[in-house]
Design an enzyme around this catalytic site. Structure first.
Site, short mmCIF file in Angstrom:
data_model
loop_
_atom_site.label_atom_id
_atom_site.label_comp_id
_atom_site.label_asym_id
_atom_site.label_seq_id
_atom_site.Cartn_x
_atom_site.Cartn_y
_atom_site.Cartn_z
N GLU A 89 49.05 50.21 41.29
CA GLU A 89 50.01 49.82 40.26
C GLU A 89 51.10 50.85 40.00
O GLU A 89 52.05 50.56 39.27
CB GLU A 89 49.26 49.56 38.94
CG GLU A 89 48.11 48.58 39.08
CD GLU A 89 47.54 48.16 37.75
OE1 GLU A 89 48.29 47.68 36.89
OE2 GLU A 89 46.33 48.34 37.55
N ASP B 91 53.24 45.95 37.22
CA ASP B 91 53.15 47.38 36.91
C ASP B 91 53.81 48.27 37.96
O ASP B 91 54.18 49.40 37.65
CB ASP B 91 51.70 47.80 36.67
CG ASP B 91 51.34 47.68 35.19
OD1 ASP B 91 52.20 47.99 34.35
OD2 ASP B 91 50.21 47.29 34.88
N HIS C 26 42.98 44.18 29.36
CA HIS C 26 43.97 43.98 28.30
C HIS C 26 43.50 43.04 27.21
O HIS C 26 44.05 43.07 26.10
CB HIS C 26 45.28 43.47 28.90
CG HIS C 26 45.99 44.48 29.75
ND1 HIS C 26 46.54 45.62 29.23
CD2 HIS C 26 46.23 44.51 31.08
CE1 HIS C 26 47.10 46.33 30.20
NE2 HIS C 26 46.92 45.68 31.33
#
Length: 283
Positions: A176, A202, A75
């Protein structure tokens, strides 16, 4: 026999097997990944999350007491050149470098290992094929298909790195999504996976459920049960340290740690004292 003891024994067996599989079959590979050693001894490990390319921030966190650092490349906008400088900036730091790569590709994983990562964290593992790829590109033959290229690993871990890497690099896969949870039994059966991470945020993001919701907790329980059944170390966020059998934790990122540090500093009682000397670090 307690679950913690069983996992510790399983970890020691895993390390022993990896040592025996080193090229040449000497079984003498050294272990310099302290995270593997601690988990094998039945201890918990915690890693702070790093998204900033500043080597000073990285080194401060690497020597602040963490067992490893979770270097965020999924990310964050970090490049492999950034991460190489960060790791090279403080060789011998107490915290072991783990990298969350963008995906389980040959290029992503081999760049991360070549610059010195001893842990490869792979996000959103939904399939057996992705789990297999995570192992394949993390380890040299015969356990994997990592090619032998140039890198700073030798300067960090010694000239015998090729003979010791497989015993030290750890593969962490993240579950996730509900699809990953559905496939967890097959995924956990893939040889070479060291840690399975139950991704708290997630799991909610992809399922629409929140922590504490029965359906959410059922997913966590399934990840837990299958992971323990396959004698793999179980991971989650630091807030889950109290959950049974979780031993590998992701800690806060720099911004949160700075805020916590400022709050702690401002709460210190006002009393006469000796001011710190600029340029001298306090340990």
């Amino acid at each position: 026999m307690t679950q913690k003891f069983r996992l510790a024994v399983a970890g020691l067996v895993t390390v022993s097997c990896l040592l025996a599989q080193q090229p040449g079959g000497s079984g003498t590979a050294k272990i310099y990944n302290n995270v593997r050693q601690k988990l094998a001894a039945g201890k918990q490990v915690i890693g702070g999350t790093v998204s900033s390319p500043d080597p000073n921030i990285y080194c401060a966190m690497a020597n602040a007491g963490y067992d490893f650092l979770w270097i965020e490349m999924q990310h964050a906008t970090l490049t492999y050149a950034d991460v190489a400088r960060m790791i090279r900036g403080c060789p011998g730091a107490a915290a072991i470098p783990f990298v969350r790569v963008p995906d389980a590709t040959e290029g992503d994983i081999q760049k991360a290992t070549d610059i010195g990562a001893l842990g490869i964290i792979v996000p959103t593992v939904d399939t057996v094929e992705k789990a297999q790829a995570a192992v394949r590109w993390s380890r040299y033959p015969p356990e994997g298909r990592r090619s032998q290229g140039m890198g700073q690993y030798g300067a960090l871990y010694g000239s015998d790195y090729r003979q010791t890497a497989n015993a030290n690099i750890m593969v962490v896969i993240m579950i996730e999504t509900p699809v990953g949870v559905d496939n967890i039994e097959k995924i956990a059966a893939v040889p070479g996976i060291d840690v399975i991470f139950a991704a708290s945020t997630d799991l909610g993001n992809f399922s629409g459920r929140k922590q504490g919701d029965p359906e959410y907790e059922a997913m966590v329980k399934r990840i837990h049960d299958i992971t323990i059944q396959h004698k793999i170390w179980l991971a989650g966020p630091q807030a889950w340290r109290g959950r049974p059998d979780f031993v590998f934790f992701q800690g806060p990122a720099e911004a949160q740690l700075i805020r916590l540090g400022v709050e702690t500093s401002l709460k210190q009682p006002a009393k006469p004292g000796v001011a710190p000397t600029e340029g001298v670090e306090k340990h």
